[in-house]
Structure formats: C-alpha cells, structure tokens
Design an enzyme around this catalytic site. Sequence first.
Site: not given
Ligand SMILES: [Zn+2]
Length: 865
Positions: A268, A301, A304
Amino acid sequence: MPSSAKPSRFRLPDDVRPVGYDLHLEPDLAAGRFRGDVRIAARLERPRAAVVLHAADLRIEKARAVVGGTEMPARVSYQRADETATLRFARPLPAGEVTLVLRYAAPLNQHLRGFYAAGADGRRYAFTQCEAADARRVLPCFDEPAFKARFRVAVTVREGEAVVSNAPIEREEQVAGGRIVRFAPTPPLSSYLLAVAVGPLEPSPVRYCGATPIRIWHVPGKGHLTELGLEAAVEALRRLEEYFGIPYPYGKLDLVAAPDFEAGAMENAGAVFFRETLLLLDPATASLNEHKRAAEVIAHELAHMWYGDLVTMAWWDDLWLNEAFATWMAYRVVDDWRPEWRMWHGFEHDRAGALALDALANTHPIYAVVRSVAEATENFDAITYEKGAAVVRMIEHYLGAEDFRGGVRVYMRRHREANAVAGDLWRALEEASGKEVTRVAQAWIETAGFPLVVIAPAPGRDGRALRVRQERFFADPRVPAARRRGRWPVPLVVRFGGDGGSEVARFLVDRAADTVELPDASGVDWYFGNADAGGFYRVLHDPTTRAALRAQLGEGLSAVERLALAGDTWALVRAARVPIDAFLDLVDALGDETDYDVLEGLGGPLDVIDQQVAAPDSTEQRRLREWIAARFGPALDALGWSVAPGEEDGTRLRRAALVRLVGGVAEAPAVLAEARRRLDAYLADRHALDPNLADPVVGLAARAGDEALYARYREVVVAATTPQERRRFLLSLASFRTPSTIRRLLAAVLTPEIPTQDVTFVLMRLLANPVARADTWTFLTRRWAAIRRRVPPLMLSRLVEATPALRETRYAREVGRFFRAHPVPEAARALRQALEVFRLNAELRRRAAPALARWLAQRAPDRTT
Ligand SMILES: [Zn+2]
C-alpha cells in the site's frame, strides 16, 4: 503482493472515470462492522442514466449524484456475481464533472480481505487488504488499476485507537467517545493500494531517510522488535531513490505489523502492511535467514512504491512484471546493503523452485492474457515471482547494469502517476541500450517452460569450440520429442578453465543448434555451461565433462555454481536424462562441502529420495540414511553444536545445514537425541542456542516428542515474546508423531487457537509428516466446507500443491476425485500440477529404486556379497 479475489469477469466501461474519493470510515471494532460515506468526483465522457461501480458485501443505504449544485437521487441495484452496483437516475447525468455521494454499511469480515477484523492478545483491530480486487469490500469504487484517483481519507476512531492510512495526518477533531482523523489527499492511486489500519497500535520512534519520516506500527508490547525493520527500511529507501532517480513519492512511510495477514506483505502506497514475522525481529534470537527474509520483503515492498504504485500496470496481465521487478530489485538492494549475506546465493534456492515448477507439463508462460481477476490471482506463483525475477536479471546481465538502469529511469519518468504496459519498459530499455530487448524479453515471458542446453566439445577442436543444442526441458521423460522442440534466445555464459584458473565467455544462442568458440586460452580442461548460475536454463554436459566437473568442486566452480550443478543433475535424474548414480556420486563428492548454501541445496533432493524413492522402513531407506549420516556426520561432529568464540555466520549456517541433513533427512539417533538436549536448554534460556539452530532443533525434538512436550510447545506459542518464536513452535506442533497429539492438533486447526494466516502452513506441515499424512488427508476431506470458508483461495492452492507428499498412487486418484467434486477455481492449475507430480514421483520410484538399491548396497557396511 497478492491477495485473493472472487472470480469476477466484469470490467467497467471506461467512459466514467474517478478523479478523487473523499472517504469517511467509521469502524466499530467491538461490533465487528463499519459504516462509510464516500463522495466520488468523476468525469463522464458522455451523458449516462446509469453508472456502474464495484461493490461487494456492502449495503448502500443512500446514493445520489450532485451535478453543479443539483442533487439527483439514485436507485441502487446489485449485480452480485459481477461484484458491482448500478446507480440509476431519473434522467441522464450530463457529460463532464459529477459527484457521486454514497452512504453504506458492511461487516468487518473474518477472511483477511477487504476491510477485515483481526485480534491479538484480546484486543481488536481492523485492517484493509485490497489487492487484487477487494477495495470493493471497503467502499463502492472503480476497482481496476487503470482508474487512478486521489484518496482523501478520514476515519472516526474510539478512545485508545490509532489509525494509519496512505497519507500523512492533516488534522484531528475530538468527537464524543473518540476523534476524527483526517488524512491529507494522496497522489493518484489505484484502488488496490488503499490502506487503513485501526486499533490499539503503537508506533516506533521516527527514523528519517532524507526528509521522509519512517515508523513501524505494532500491537502493544513489541516496540523492542522494530530496530532491524527500521534500519532495513532506511537502507532500502535510500538505495531505491538513488536507483530510480526519483525521490520517495508518498511523503511519509508507515510500516504496519498486522497480527493476522494473508500475504507476506502488501505494498500500500505510504502504508505497507506485513505479517509480524517479516517486520518485527529480536536480533539476538532471530536466525540469519529470518533477518535476510525480512530485509528482502521490506526492500521488495519499498521497490513497489515506485514500480507498481507510482507507475502501475494498466491491467492485471502485466502484474507479473510488478512482482518480478520488485523481487529482483529486493535482492539487488539487500545485496548492496549487506554483501556478507550473499543474497544471490539465496536466490539460487528460489530459482531452483521456479525451475522445478516450470519443468512440469502443466506450467504456464510468465505472461498470459488475463480476462478476470481470478485468472490474475491464479498466477501468483514461483513462475511469476522467481522465474520473472530470473528473466529480469538475465536481461540486466545482457544489457549491462548501467544501460538497464538508464532504461528503467526513462520508463519511470515517462509514466509516473500513470499506468503502463510491459512493452513500454522494453522500449525504454532499447532506447537506453541500443540493443534488441523486446524480442528477447518476449521469447522468455510468452513461452512456457525453459531450455535444456546440451553442450559437448565440438569434435577435433581441442576443446576450443562447443556444440550447443537446445530443447524445451520437461521433468516427464515420456513427453514426445515433437513437444520438446523449442527455441529461446539464450544468453549463454560459459565458465571454462585450464592451468591458469578460469574465465567466462558470453554468447547469445538463438538457434536450435550452434557452435560457439571459446576465446583463445592456454588450454581448456573443463567448462561449465551456466557461469554464476545467472541463466534460467538447465545444462546437460557430456559425460567426460561431468566427471571433470566433479574434480572441480574444490576450486574451479564457485559455490553458487556447485549448487546449480547439483540442482541440474537432480533435475536430469528426474527427467531420466542421467542415472540416479550421477546425483549420488556428486553428493558423495560433496561430503566435505563447506559452503552452507550448497549443503542446504542438497536437502530437498535427498528428502525426495528418502520419502518418495526408497520404500518406508525398507533396507534401502535405512542404508540411504546411514550413508547420508556417514558422509555429513563427521563434519557436524568436527564443528560441534556450540558456537566457538568469534565464529562466522557462514560456519553457523553450515552447522544448521548439517543438522538438517543428518538429523532432518537421515534422522541419525545421536543427532535427534542431541536436538532434544539442546531444546531443553533453549526452553530454559532463549540465548542458550545459536538462533540458526532454533528452527531445526525445535522441529527435530518434536518428531520424538510426547504429549508432555506437545503441551509445553503450546504454552510457548501462547507466551511467545517474538513472532519468530511463535511461528517456530506453532508450525512444529505439526511435526509431532504421537497419534494423540496429531488428533489434538487436527481438532485445533479450525479453532481460534490457529490464526487464519497459519492454517494452511500447519496443514502443509502435517501432510509432510509421515505419521500424520493419512489422518490429515481424511481431515481435509471431512472438514473441507469449513476449510474452504475460512482459508483464502490463494492459500488453498498451496495446500493442493502439498498433496503429493501423500506418495501412494491411490491418493493421487483420491485427490483428483475429491477436488473435481469440490472445485477451487483459483487452484485448478495447482491441482493439475499436483497430479503430475504424483505421477512423476511414481515413475521415478519405478525407474530409480533398483539403481538406488544397487548403489547403496555397494557402500553399505553390512552388505552381504
Ligand atoms: Zn510484490
């Protein structure tokens, strides 16, 4: 990172696009439900009397549109199969700007998706998990990645509750019984990246990377476990900003440790959620592998934040690139931060897993057309992540690191805050490097499987030239030659050696058969066809070279190459391309191996030989175990179980790998007994054992444990002070072999004693337990309805994949029958793969068991000839 999604084939029309969401959530943790109010600013390209949005399990109480100050009430209907709601208006909404205003209510669900309830230590929490398509369970929205919009989130919380969302807090207002927390608007985001966490969470002190404040949020009492996570986040963020040439885009970074979570972690934007084991660590008692894994997931993460969040795939068909890129990037970043962790050696274990899966007839290309979210969900596997990462790595090697980064930067700048497709990246890489990328990349991502590269010296060329042939590699020896025809542009990197050490030569082999010339060297005594194990292919060397390579285990081949050689040899045994003796001889020659990754890599194949080829409790199984113990036991005895002063990590990990081989695979009685002694000391004092031995010792002691020890493990699970300790003892409950404890654990699996996130892992461990597996299968079939309700579909795939541990062919028939009668659409491919592995294991057993018996008889001290 993935979540699960119900099959929905429905895609929204693109003439209504959201611009911004003004979302107010009021979760009631005690009652297990929430209310929501949302104002969606949208743009209509043409007049519409009806607007369709995604909504699932939401009860919309009021809906209207506001157009230029005029209110227009809407009638709401639901299309449950499509997970949509339609708003119908008495007269068409005009083209242009409209605001949709909706009030709704929903339960906080128990299934780790959408907006769900979680509990820990008697306290209640709620978390969102929206990927791939569960934002529609949090709010009515346009739930597809191409509909990027700004989110302005507000949450009403009660006294004592904290709340985290994607953006920084703008202001707070006191209201009766609590407060309203208002967050700043986000940059444009896809709905799957929306995040809200509510409950009595506590923050760590703030750490900065440049101007970005970083915090870790956790349940009370775990503040002392945040140091490594904070450090890893700062180190990763700094390197990622530098790599992409774009500052971190989301203002602040919150990392949230959720006590019950489906995936490993979820990227997120600005508020990354994790399983506790991957974020909260005690450096004194966590193993090096636990450190490495946490750092890798944190880096994944955070990669990302740029690759996925800032530039997002236009549709789920390019999800693979999101995951492949982040996987590759994480290894790169952590390797740069902690070179002594040898991340790329660790990657070799992942590459091995992907190669094994991709050798099945029931594999799939990395890229496939995705019509529905369910189809995207099915693709979350080792092909998407690890094969994808290996292909990205191969392309980086082929272009050179500088040009590759140059292309990535062009791509990020060009598409920031928008969407892109994989082709956009290939074009940017071509621009930056001047090399052909699209064709090479497409061949690897659009073709299922990978090549077997068959290499032999060209006749009469004094070893200077090599004949190279490629075909598609199948684990199944019965696949006909016609299906094996396959051609890839193979970036072939050959290590070759003579008197003066070794060198590396690079080729791009495009044809089905070719001859490559090694550069002029003083002499070529040996060669190895996958230097540094950088290529995603297997190599079959000619027999003379295979023998020559066994002589190079000491110095010619690097550790990662020895690991690849062992992996290739085992795969070739399975595929009936070399006899099982070739692998056994190689393992025998590796008996004095000092590299922990190589030793670790032998465990899997030896376990298959022990569990699948040798018959249970047979002379062969006994001799196999005696041979493994005789070959690797002396190295363990020489090391001892206690850490010497100043001992290096490599030595500690070697000890752990040897304990796994001699205790875990060979079940040597002396090692099992020592594991039990070490366990008692460990239970009395968590610092009495090297952390790297904790997993094997806790697991091995359980195998011979009685009811009293089982009860002790359960107490430790409840009282555990770190997530790693909790996980260790919880999963080891499945390693006990007393029938009464197996029954007890099965009875507990579907109760709150086992968190939803761990149910599948406990069942997989039980299937791997030779004494428990039959009862576990019976349990699965009897309690399937309850398991299906509780466990998310993606985890059910993992469970289906674990069934070949049942070994016997009659189970293959039962597993096939059962899942045909109780289909799980997201696990359809996993089922085909499991049945194929069942069949391959039976074939291997028939073919290799006699040769195994002969080979072992020649070495057995008790042989009677
Ligand atoms: Zn991933």
